[in-house]
Write an enzyme that holds these catalytic residues in place. Structure first.
Site, PDB file in Angstrom:
ATOM      1  N   ASP A 104       0.027  12.036  -1.207  1.00 35.37           N
ATOM      2  CA  ASP A 104       0.918  11.511  -0.227  1.00 35.37           C
ATOM      3  C   ASP A 104       1.888  12.409   0.430  1.00 35.37           C
ATOM      4  OD1 ASP A 104      -0.058   9.185  -0.336  1.00 35.37           O
ATOM      5  OD2 ASP A 104       1.172   8.397  -2.250  1.00 35.37           O
TER       6      ASP A 104
HETATM    7  N1  URA Z   1      -2.798   8.648  -6.746  1.00 36.48           N
HETATM    8  C1  URA Z   1      -0.894   8.702  -6.150  1.00 36.48           C
HETATM    9  O1  URA Z   1      -0.238   7.211  -5.921  1.00 36.48           O
HETATM   10  N2  URA Z   1      -0.555   9.545  -4.244  1.00 36.48           N
HETATM   11  C2  URA Z   1      -0.897  10.711  -4.184  1.00 36.48           C
HETATM   12  O2  URA Z   1      -0.225  11.160  -3.633  1.00 36.48           O
HETATM   13  C3  URA Z   1      -2.114  10.695  -5.365  1.00 36.48           C
HETATM   14  C4  URA Z   1      -2.846  10.145  -5.834  1.00 36.48           C
END
Ligand code: URA
Length: 234
Positions: A104
């Protein structure tokens, strides 16, 4: 065996056109002898090629470790936000690496970049069952019940998570490690929310046996070592 101009163009930032010019100017040698034509065949495994006296090591693929900062999209381009490939050093940009999977925008830590489509495919394959390890800070302390919930394989709209590991920091239960097999959209955050907690900070620290190099500053990129590549059979 491959053409000399392809060898140099694959392994450096010179274009094939530039290689032809360099050959004309006698700036290219093969095993110490000035190359006469750009289409001569060279053995990419053992011939020694140099340009302007500098050795060119042949390779087609590149495998990079990025310590991803917050604020960057795991993408090769975007109209609004900065993207992770902008963090690749100039001299490696001609390999056109792309991120393997996604973190993310607000997640930090281990992200691999490569131009090897097969490598990307292998790592992303659900059959590989490759666990990814995350460090998370929560707004509410985690407890033993959460460990059971994570291990039970949570059900979501589009998938059922394989049993996940939740480790709680004994000194501060707001701090946890989570290991998941899948890597679905917002998966760690969604799993934590399911147990009534919000993730305040998230960082990926390992993919399978490959650990984030903690000496790599946030925002920096380095090539994987031979030992690290061997983890993935490369
Ligand atoms: N899980 C999440 O919620 N975000 C990420 O970036 C990776 C795994």
């Amino acid at each position: 065996m491959i053409r000399l101009d392809k060898f140099i163009a694959d392994a450096s930032s010179f274009s094939r056109k530039e290689v032809r010019e360099l050959v004309k100017r006698k700036a290219v040698t093969v095993n110490g002898t000035v190359a006469k034509t750009p289409d001569m065949k060279v053995d990419e495994r053992c011939d020694s090629v140099s340009v302007n006296g500098k050795n060119i090591f042949y390779r087609k693929f590149i495998y990079l470790m990025l310590n991803k900062p917050q604020g960057y999209l795991s993408a090769t381009e975007d109209d609004r936000d900065p993207v992770v490939v902008e963090l690749v050093p100039e001299e490696l940009k001609h390999f056109a690496p792309f991120p393997v999977g996604r973190l993310d925008k607000d997640t930090e830590g281990l992200l691999l970049l490569t131009n090897d489509g097969q490598f990307d495919h292998e790592l992303m394959s659900p059959r590989k069952n490759l666990y990814k390890r995350y460090y998370a800070e929560l707004d509410v302390p985690a407890n033993e019940e959460d460990i059971k919930l994570f291990a039970s394989g949570m059900q979501f709209k589009e998938f059922t998570a394989k049993p996940a590991l939740l480790e709680i920091d004994p000194d501060d239960p707001h701090k946890v490690y989570v290991e998941i097999a899948e890597g679905k959209f917002h998966q760690v955050k969604r799993m934590c929310e399911r147990s009534g907690k919000n993730v305040l900070y998230l960082k990926r620290v390992a993919i399978g046996k490959l650990k984030l190099d903690e000496s790599l500053p946030v925002g920096s990129v380095r090539e994987l070592t031979a030992e690290e590549l061997a983890i993935f059979g490369r």
